[in-house]
Design an enzyme around this catalytic site. Structure first.
Site, PDB file in Angstrom:
ATOM      1  N   LEU A 176     -51.940  66.507  13.162  1.00 51.46           N
ATOM      2  CA  LEU A 176     -52.219  67.980  12.660  1.00 51.46           C
ATOM      3  C   LEU A 176     -51.002  68.583  11.907  1.00 51.46           C
ATOM      4  CD1 LEU A 176     -54.708  69.696  12.539  1.00 51.46           C
ATOM      5  CD2 LEU A 176     -54.218  70.778  14.667  1.00 51.46           C
ATOM      6  N   ASP A 177     -51.278  69.096  10.778  1.00 49.96           N
ATOM      7  CA  ASP A 177     -49.992  69.752   9.800  1.00 49.96           C
ATOM      8  C   ASP A 177     -49.338  70.811  10.803  1.00 49.96           C
ATOM      9  OD1 ASP A 177     -50.607  68.036   7.890  1.00 49.96           O
ATOM     10  OD2 ASP A 177     -51.757  69.773   6.558  1.00 49.96           O
ATOM     11  N   PRO A 178     -48.123  70.740  10.731  1.00 49.10           N
ATOM     12  CA  PRO A 178     -47.216  71.893  11.496  1.00 49.10           C
ATOM     13  C   PRO A 178     -47.874  73.345  11.338  1.00 49.10           C
ATOM     14  CG  PRO A 178     -45.609  70.163  10.297  1.00 49.10           C
ATOM     15  CD  PRO A 178     -47.036  69.864   9.768  1.00 49.10           C
TER      16      PRO A 178
END
EC number: 5.4.99.25
Length: 285
Positions: free
Chosen positions: A39-41
């Site tokens: 999951l993207d930061p």
């Protein structure tokens, strides 16, 4: 401490998925920990994390469909396709009719092709795309096939903000979806918000915050609960054969399929492959 199972973590924005894995390692004092899909930061949401022996089955959980709630902000686009990047284009924002928005969104339902974002961990020619991006190197990115099962317009806060909900197959890049929607609308835009609300049977309502995990309030679930294969319960002799790496006769009415294997006490012992008249072990718990 022996912990073998899956934790439904609510990842906060500002942490990488690997940061969450490190956090879980420290809290539970175990080394074998792995998440089931990056999951993207900047994104928040559902991040199932496997622990202990459950890490052997991480790949099966990665196959699940996912659901996201996301926002498009019109007016400027960035190199990363989200709000964290450098602005690469800006322009005026027209007022769209709901009919126009629905007409464009309908073009992204079903099986579609996407070009993964240059700022992503997708590998091309043995290197992650973001490695090319950081060095300013050109690379041809081959398109990938993904499936968008649902794409719903939740709210149009005219003229600059569009809130959407999507259910999609694994490997779908929501940032790329945003880029392509903006391209069809002929307006610069970027993804300004993203939260993952579902991964298969894991949903945000039953997820645990890092604080709840730290306080010991989180429930670790058995990994087999989330593996979507037919179940086969074996007798004691067959269980022992499977556990010793041997095949057994297939008398269980399953054909050419991966199956979940349980011993005569109903305890999960692993994944098998049903092929014709035989079932052989594939991955043991």
């Amino acid at each position: 401490m022996s912990v073998d199972g899956v934790l439904n973590v609510l990842k906060p924005p500002g942490m990488t998925s690997h940061d969450v894995v490190d956090f879980i390692r420290k809290i539970y004092g175990i080394k074998k920990v792995g998440h089931t899909g990056t999951l993207d930061p900047d994104a928040a949401g559902v991040l199932p994390v496997c622990m202990g022996r459950a890490t052997k089955f991480t790949s099966y959980l990665m196959e699940h469909d996912k659901r996201y709630r996301f926002e498009i902000t019109f007016g400027f686009s960035t190199d990363t396709l989200d709000k964290s990047g450098k602005i690469v284009e800006s322009g005026p924002v027209p007022l769209f009719t709901l009919e126009k928005l629905q007409e464009v969104l309908s073009q992204f339902k079903g099986e579609i092709q996407q070009i993964p974002p240059i700022y992503s961990a997708k590998k091309v020619k043995g290197k992650k795309l973001y490695e090319y991006a950081r060095k300013g190197e050109e690379v041809e990115i081959p398109p990938i096939k993904v499936t968008v099962y649902e794409l719903e317009l939740i709210k149009y806060d005219a003229p600059h903000h569009l809130l959407l909900d999507v259910k999609c197959s694994k490997g779908t890049y929501v940032r790329a979806l945003v880029r392509d929607i903006c391209k069809k609308l002929e307006v610069p835009g970027h993804m300004s918000f993203l939260i993952r609300t579902e991964v298969g049977d894991f949903d945000i309502e039953s997820s645990y915050t890092l604080e709840e995990i730290k306080e010991g309030k989180a429930e670790v679930q058995p990994v087999d609960k989330f593996i979507k294969f037919p179940s086969v319960e074996l007798d004691e002799v067959s269980s022992n054969k499977i556990l010793n790496g041997q095949f057994i006769r297939n008398t269980y009415n399953v054909e050419n399929s991966l199956v979940k294997l349980y011993d005569n006490h109903g305890i999960f012992i692993g994944i098998g492959v049903a092929e014709g008249e035989k079932i052989r072990p594939k991955r043991l718990f």
